[in-house]
Design an enzyme around this catalytic site. Structure first.
Site: not given
Ligand SMILES: Cc1cc2nc3c(=O)[nH]c(=O)nc-3n(C[C@H](O)[C@H](O)[C@H](O)COP(=O)(O)OP(=O)(O)OC[C@H]3O[C@@H](n4cnc5c(N)ncnc54)[C@H](O)[C@@H]3O)c2cc1C
Ligand code: SF4
Ligand code: F3S
Ligand code: FES
Lengths: 150, 117, 588, 251
Positions: C117, C231, C233, C243, C246, C286, C354, C389
């Protein structure tokens, strides 16, 4: 506690006309009626067979009436529908079939099943019509002693 | 939730046996006995009294006739009971009792007739 | 008002709430645990998480790696004692989910498979295809049936917390089906109500992610922390915000601009080769990727779609087989919602809101400022995310801290003193009256008008890049919207039974308060850090702002913002670099 | 490519039922402007925001994974968030609550019955012995995972129940989705299998209520194939009835 009031919509007797998938289902189920009647026709034939030759010939004459021939023609069509749909459902009663890691498609099962049915039909027809190759005919005669079906 | 064990398996096995038999030989039997023989397309003595008597006298013949008639009946009543319920003719339970009762009688009759041949 | 007595009330049936309820039931099977959720638990937003959940399993990984990735990713605004606890418990929780039946993807020998990730040194993300959240949520929900101590109240909407003398005493809820008000007497309560992404227009969040838990807590006297950190994304479908996980980039997807150029190399994430490489290019974090998009857009290098500009997320080189096997949900979603087949064409994507890094402030034991009240999951700020995050940390968070919250609440019940139920009932009546008043307004504006104006204000003033002027304008607009909200919303629907318009109106009240906390905290933080980027203060300022922001309710007025210290144990703030520079920095 | 900004208008006819004022449902019509990227769900949201705030329906994820938004669209069960107005043009589009369920309000059905059934099948791993977590994850090969994976894809959207006339005729039928989940756990290599949930499968309202209509599998948006789960278990239940399930390798 406040009661949750809901409305239950009635299920009308003609629910199955509202959706093509249901109509196909009902047609498939209708094949059962034809098998049922067909079995009763045979049972009646068996009964006449135990009575006398005249009774039995009467039954055969009944079979030769246009109405009965028409019935059997329709029944045969439904039987064909049954054969195809039966093999569509059959794989659903077994664990998912996989060949080399890939799921065997239902269509393949149907092709094999209908193929088997066609082969057996051909055999029965050839047997009844006396068209079996000599070797095979001999084998069948050993299995079903003289008098056989023909 | 109240769960009552179903007695369906036994009837379902009969239904399944009949369905498989019907799928394999249903078409050809109906075509031969209902169309080809009555219209004289096959030799006239194919289903003659004598031939059928002889056939029913063999063990193979008895078993074949019994299986075809009884299993097709059990197959038929199974779906007919559901359909009767579907179109609102009867409750599933009533339809099953009536039709299965009939199939049982007919099966017994078939067996009885065959023993007499 | 109907009255129900419970020992522990868990508000929220998402991953965090279910894990808390199970933990409480395992800690003490004799407890009466009420699990309240405004939707059936399996409809909770956790269901939409795709990529996976972090937990160290590989031999070449370590807890220190996970710790470092998390703290660096959060630009040292994480509470390091909490991160330490977190990384030590992730793997155990992943194994626990495995025991409960989660269909984690496996290697040929039957052991757990992990993927990359963004922002990770070593692969550490446990995944169940690209439906990880779905499987985690259904596993937890289905497993919760094993525990008779848990009584579910599905489709009960929590409208208020009753707090007396600094202790939680009850929860006021609406049974949605009938509209009946219900008071749950309780000794302890766990808030697990999820994030607040819906205060923005372009977001990846489900419709229920409206931040009520935060609003409830704020009104009851708890505080919100780090609300300025939202956040974005980087890879979402324009318009719907759906979405594109990721996991795409984890599997090797690339991002290109309108000229087919991998523009991330221009934003400190390069060089291009070797590829793939941890924490570089598309596997960068991100915030950096979203910010790079903003700059590309300003340079005019993006493609134009009817829902705003976008760049290309290209999977084609992965090949059909890998795409279908590893990213089935993405493929389906791209085909359905964007009309694009990722096997053949690149997917147009842009950043969308996100995740809410901030939330109800808790310590490592998930305790809030109110005694007996715990918070876990996205609604909480336990201290692990800091300014940004790390992907796949929040699914881990909901189970690790969900469990802590459940256990703590169960323990608290034992020590809770008996109270007079009459006083609680009186307070509950007052709260019910307030909620019911919304139904009666004869005059006022349409709900959607205020909601849309709020979303516009947030997109405009509290977006990816912020300025003092923009934030002030947003604060003014939000204050004005709150005043309009108080003056009244006129509902078309005046019924009690299943009145979703009424519920939306209550939600809107919380959303406005949460949005205001975000805007004011962002205004207060005159620096750029992680997801919070100020064009008028582009540098990180550790001297003044290596602190949390704390928002306290100002009643009908603006929230008050203060600071609180960050716990730093072993990782001294350094520079947060990725790509080639990152590799060099790590060597030294 | 279609221009996603082209706006047309389509008529949406919604079945309305308000338990506080109505004794039976009625139809209400709305004209909704739409762009080609708008789903039926977005059409309904447009109505709720701009035309009639009292129209009631469930939704959440709007990406076909939470299972909230199932409804009858032109007589067929669909997830409204992945059904597009452009495909139904020129309309009208008839939206109704999922068939066979009691209606709570407008398009919202009563799901309580399903939740009871789900609870009845013991939807969790029952293992032979408790292994401590410290022993790490159990092994499960990709083939063992494949054995049940498809049945774990159910999002509980209940479209299959709306498709199943047997459920319409007998609301107690455990039904396609719950029986698929029953099968999912039985097939999991970590579970001890059939015997745990046999009473549900064997029941009158268990697998035997199914008459193989098969429409459930046609409408399932997640490829679960509930018809397969139910009918494979007829064989299991029959073997159990005959007392040979264990002999034939049933877990
Ligand atoms: C599209 C998407 C993909 C993601 N992918 C990943 C990923 O790959 N890895 C990762 O780690 N994280 C991911 N995340 C983040 C992660 O999914 C969430 O942070 C996490 O699931 C939140 O869980 P939760 O239990 O806190 O809240 P939710 O799952 O949001 O649950 C909230 C619960 O609270 C209830 N509730 C709320 N308000 C009320 C009220 N007033 N009354 C009663 N009940 C209420 C709701 O009904 C719901 O049950 C993703 C997020 C999104 C949006
Ligand atoms: S089996 Fe399919 S149709 Fe039925 S509830 Fe599950 S996902 Fe929906
Ligand atoms: S539609 Fe119903 S009858 Fe059986 S095959 Fe599906 S459960
Ligand atoms: S809104 Fe979640 S499935 Fe449609």
């Amino acid at each position: 506690m406040t009661e949750v009031r809901t409305y239950r919509r009635p299920m009308p007797a003609d629910w199955w006309t509202r959706n093509p998938s249901y109509v196909v289902y009902m047609l498939r189920e209708a094949s059962a009626v034809f098998f049922f009647v067909y079995a009763l026709v045979l049972l009646w034939g068996l009964y006449t067979l135990t009575q006398s030759e005249a009774a039995y010939d009467g039954w055969r004459a009944l079979l030769a009436t246009p109405a009965m021939i028409a019935f059997h023609a329709v029944a045969a069509a439904f039987a064909l529908l049954h054969t195809v749909t039966w093999f569509m459902v059959l794989p659903k009663t077994a664990p998912t079939l996989r060949l080399g890691g890939r799921i065997v498609p239902v269509a393949a099962v149907v092709v094999v099943g209908v193929g088997a049915s066609a082969a057996i039909s051909l055999f029965v027809y050839a047997w009844v019509a006396g068209l079996l190759p000599p070797g095979l005919a001999e084998a069948v005669r050993n299995l079903v002693p003289p008098g056989g079906a023909s | 939730m109240k769960l009552k064990r179903s007695q369906e398996p036994i009837f379902w096995l009969l239904f399944g046996g009949g369905g498989t038999l019907a799928a394999l030989v249903g078409v050809v039997l109906i075509v031969i006995t209902g169309i080809l023989v009555p219209t004289g397309t096959l030799p006239p003595d194919t289903m003659s009294y004598a031939a059928m008597h002889a056939f029913a006298a063999t063990l193979f013949g008895k078993v074949a006739i019994f299986l075809v008639i009884s299993l097709l009946l059990w197959h038929g009543v199974h779906r007919m009971a559901a359909t009767a319920h579907h179109v609102g003719l009867a409750s599933a339970h009533t339809a099953q009792i009536v039709l299965r009762g009939f199939a049982a009688l007919a099966t017994a009759a078939c067996a009885y007739l065959l023993t007499g041949l | 008002m109907r009255i129900i007595s419970a020992d522990v009330v868990v508000i929220g049936g998402g991953g965090a709430g279910l894990r808390a309820a199970i933990a409480a039931a395992e800690a003490d099977p004799g407890l009466a645990i009420a699990l309240i959720s405004k939707v059936l638990p399996m409809r909770s937003h956790t269901v939409a998480a795709e990529g996976g959940s972090a937990g160290v399993v590989r031999d070449d990984d370590s807890l220190d790696n996970h710790f470092d990735d998390t703290v660096t990713g959060g630009e040292w605004l994480c509470d390091q004692d909490v991160v330490d606890y977190f990384v030590r418990h992730c793997t155990e929780e992943m194994v626990q989910l495995e025991r409960w039946g989660c269909p984690w993807s496996r290697k040929p020998d039957g052991s757990i498979n992990v993927r990359f990730f963004g922002g990770m040194k070593v692969q550490r993300t446990w995944f169940a295809a690209d439906k990880s959240g779905f499987h985690i949520l259904h596993t937890l929900f289905q497993t919760s049936h094993k525990y008779p101590a848990i009584t579910r109240y599905d489709e009960y909407f929590c409208a208020d917390l009753i707090v007396e003398d600094g202790r939680v005493r009850g929860v006021v809820a609406i049974e949605i089906a009938t509209g009946e008000m219900v008071l749950f007497h309780c000794k302890a309560a766990v808030l697990a109500t999820g994030g607040a992404g819906r205060v923005f227009r372009q977001n990846t969040n489900a419709g229920i992610v409206t931040g009520e838990g935060m609003g409830l807590a704020l009104r009851a006297g708890a505080v919100l922390r780090d609300m300025e950190f939202v956040q974005w994304h980087p890879t979402c479908l324009p318009g719907t915000g759906i979405l594109m996980s990721e996991a795409c980039r984890g599997e090797g997807a690339i991002l290109t601009n309108k000229d087919g150029y991998r523009y991330l190399q221009d934003y400190g994430l390069g060089p291009l080769d070797p590829w793939p490489r941890a924490k570089a290019m598309e596997l960068g974090p991100r915030d950096r990727l979203s910010q790079a998009f903003w700059h590309e857009d300003k340079k005019g290098n993006t493609i134009q779609t009817p829902h705003g500009s976008a760049v290309n997320l290209d999977l084609r080189h992965l090949g059909e087989k890998k795409i279908l096997e590893r990213l089935p949900l993405i493929t389906e979603a791209a085909r359905t919602f964007a009309g694009v087949d990722p096997v053949r064409e690149p997917i147009p994507v842009r950043p969308a809101v996100h995740y809410t890094m901030g939330g109800i402030a808790t310590n490592v034991m998930t305790e809030t400022a109110i005694s007996g009240l715990y918070a876990a999951g996205e609604c909480a700020s336990v201290g692990i995310h800091g300014a940004n995050r790390l992907g796949s940390n929040s699914l881990a968070e909901i189970v690790v801290f969900g469990k802590v919250a459940g256990e703590r609440a169960a323990q608290y019940v034992r020590s809770a003193r008996p109270v007079s139920p009459e006083r609680t009932a009186r307070l509950a009546e007052a709260s019910a009256t307030r909620v019911l008043r919304l139904l009666g307004n004869e005059r006022g504006e349409r709900l959607a008008e205020i909601r849309d104006a709020m979303m516009d204000a947030m997109e405009e003033g509290v977006g990816l890049y912020r300025t003092e002027a923009g934030l002030k304008a947003a604060c003014r607009t939000l204050a004005d919207l709150r005043a309009r909200y108080r003056r009244g919303i006129r509902l078309d629907d005046r019924n009690r039974a299943f009145n979703t318009e009424w519920l939306a109106a209550i939600e809107l009240g919380s959303m406005l308060e949460v949005a205001e906390a975000m805007a004011h905290a962002a205004l207060w933080r005159r620096e750029s850090r992680g997801a919070h980027q100020r064009l008028d203060a582009t540098a990180r300022d550790d001297r003044r702002f290596l602190v949390h922001s704390i928002a306290r309710s100002g009643g009908d007025g603006a929230p008050q913002i203060k600071s609180a210290p960050v716990t730093i144990t072993k990782s001294r703030p350094g520079s947060r670099v990725y790509g080639g520079a990152g590799a060099k920095a790590e060597l030294t | 490519m279609v221009h996603m900004t082209d706006t047309r208008t389509i008529r949406i006819e919604a079945l309305r039922f308000n338990p506080e004022t109505d004794s039976a449902p009625r139809l209400q019509r709305y004209d909704v402007p739409f762009t080609p990227d708008m789903s039926v769900l977005q059409g309904l949201q447009y109505i709720k925001d701009h035309l009639d705030g009292s129209l009631t329906f469930r939704w959440s994820c709007r990406m076909a994974v939470c299972g909230s938004c199932g409804m009858m669209i032109n007589g067929r069960p669909h997830l409204s968030c992945e059904t597009f107005l452009r495909d139904l043009y020129p309309g009208p589009v008839r939206v109704e609550p999922l068939d066979h369920f009691p209606v709570q309000r407008d398009l919202a059905i009563d799901q309580a019955g399903f939740l009871d059934k789900l609870a009845a099948i013991k939807p969790y791993i029952v293992s032979a012995k408790d292994k401590p977590l410290s022993e790490g994850p159990s092994r499960q090969t990709p083939a063992q995972l494949d054995a049940y994976y498809q049945y774990s894809q159910c999002i509980n959207c209940l479209l299959c129940y709306a498709a199943c006339p047997q459920f319409g005729l007998n609301p107690d039928f455990i039904g396609p989705a719950a029986l698929s989940l029953l099968h999912r756990y039985n097939l999991d290599s970590r579970d001890i299998g059939w015997s745990v949930r046999a009473d549900v499968a064997n029941a009158e309202v268990g697998v035997w209520e199914c008459t193989v209509v098969g429409y459930c599998s046609e409408v399932c948006p997640k490829g679960v194939d509930p018809m397969h789960a139910v009918n494979e278990n007829k064989v299991n239940s029959a073997l159990d009835y005959l007392g040979v399930k264990r002999l034939l390798g049933g877990r």
